[in-house]
Design an enzyme around this catalytic site. Structure first.
Site, PDB file in Angstrom:
ATOM      1  N   ASP A 234      61.472 -41.297  34.758  1.00 22.44           N
ATOM      2  CA  ASP A 234      60.178 -41.796  35.226  1.00 22.44           C
ATOM      3  C   ASP A 234      59.033 -41.072  34.521  1.00 22.44           C
ATOM      4  O   ASP A 234      58.894 -39.855  34.635  1.00 22.44           O
ATOM      5  CB  ASP A 234      60.058 -41.602  36.737  1.00 22.44           C
ATOM      6  CG  ASP A 234      61.169 -42.319  37.496  1.00 22.44           C
ATOM      7  OD1 ASP A 234      61.421 -43.495  37.183  1.00 22.44           O
ATOM      8  OD2 ASP A 234      61.789 -41.703  38.385  1.00 22.44           O
TER       9      ASP A 234
ATOM     10  N   ASP B 153      58.049 -35.088  31.413  1.00 17.76           N
ATOM     11  CA  ASP B 153      56.614 -35.282  31.618  1.00 17.76           C
ATOM     12  C   ASP B 153      56.089 -34.490  32.802  1.00 17.76           C
ATOM     13  O   ASP B 153      54.884 -34.458  33.030  1.00 17.76           O
ATOM     14  CB  ASP B 153      56.300 -36.765  31.853  1.00 17.76           C
ATOM     15  CG  ASP B 153      56.786 -37.255  33.204  1.00 17.76           C
ATOM     16  OD1 ASP B 153      56.026 -37.962  33.895  1.00 17.76           O
ATOM     17  OD2 ASP B 153      57.933 -36.935  33.575  1.00 17.76           O
TER      18      ASP B 153
ATOM     19  N   ASP C  98      64.158 -36.954  30.931  1.00 20.06           N
ATOM     20  CA  ASP C  98      63.756 -37.405  32.248  1.00 20.06           C
ATOM     21  C   ASP C  98      63.500 -38.912  32.125  1.00 20.06           C
ATOM     22  O   ASP C  98      63.331 -39.444  31.012  1.00 20.06           O
ATOM     23  CB  ASP C  98      62.494 -36.664  32.687  1.00 20.06           C
ATOM     24  CG  ASP C  98      62.025 -37.074  34.070  1.00 20.06           C
ATOM     25  OD1 ASP C  98      62.886 -37.285  34.945  1.00 20.06           O
ATOM     26  OD2 ASP C  98      60.810 -37.215  34.264  1.00 20.06           O
TER      27      ASP C  98
END
Length: 248
Positions: free
Chosen positions: A14, A192, A12
């Site tokens: 961001d 995250d 991922d």
């Protein structure tokens, strides 16, 4: 973990590679705070709302999820050209405008620990890819000077073009594994957000790593993370770190 066991590492963006999750959080907070200002009967927006209902999801899905949490029903709107503040797509587009303005004004620097891991993996026969719900992923990577580090980017634009459902569905990660010419079982997912971790688990990936940037280790583990770290440099082999230190 032994990186030699895997053919692809799918990240991922961001909150994993760049701290742009914080910019997204601020944009969502500012947008929904203004939206709820006209609805004083509703509970105020909090950062907990971001982690519960928005984090990691495609933009319009995040809008729908948050509105549902407040029992608010709005029309979908007309998509990317919508400007009404009383539609799902209009609110999502406003948030995107706020994010783009901040990115252009302030730029972005990658997490040092993430760059350290990318440096480490650059010497290994493993394909690196980005899997992001954001439609701004390529611009963020360019701003951070990291676009060339990755073989491909599967972002919100690619998902729309390919008709792929967003996280927590595993489809974008499975598509990325195919681009890397790897199977799910020989690919690592690094996320995250609980929705992204859930996507990795649903896709039966070989290893799902949760990066705790605020979601919480327990939440990431419950969503399906095999391991949780607080920074990506913790995924560098200990022996390699020792060798690098001795050379320096």
């Amino acid at each position: 973990m032994d990186w030699d066991d895997f053919q692809a590492a799918l990240f991922d963006l961001d909150g994993v590679i760049t701290p742009t999750a914080e910019v997204h959080m601020r944009a969502w907070r500012d947008m929904f705070t203004a939206f709820l200002g006209a609805r004083p009967e509703q509970a105020a927006y909090t950062d907990d709302d971001y982690f519960r209902y928005i984090d990691g999801k495609p933009r319009y899905d995040g809008v729908r999820s948050f509105l549902l949490s407040r029992g608010i029903m709005l029309p979908e709107g007309s998509g990317a050209a919508e400007s009404s503040r009383e539609t799902v797509s209009g609110l999502g587009n406003l948030k995107d405008e706020m994010f783009a303005d901040t990115l252009q004004r302030d730029g972005v620097q990658a997490y040092p620990g993430s760059v350290a891991l990318l440096d480490y993996l650059s010497d290994r026969p493993i394909v690196l890819g980005i899997v992001s719900s954001s439609r701004n992923a390529v611009n963020v990577l360019k701003a951070a000077g990291l676009l060339e580090r990755f073989a491909f980017v599967v972002d919100g634009k690619v998902a729309a073009q390919q008709g792929l459902p967003g996280k927590p569905a595993p489809d974008t990660y499975l598509h990325a594994a195919g681009l890397a010419q790897a199977s799910a079982t020989t690919s690592v997912v690094v996320e995250d957000a609980t929705s992204g971790v859930a996507a990795g688990r649903a896709g039966r990936f070989g290893l799902v790593v949760g990066v705790d940037r605020g979601a919480g280790a327990d939440a990431l583990t419950s969503a399906g993370a095999d391991m949780v770290v607080t920074d990506l440099d913790q995924l560098i082999d200990t022996a390699q770190r020792t060798d690098d230190k001795e050379r320096s």
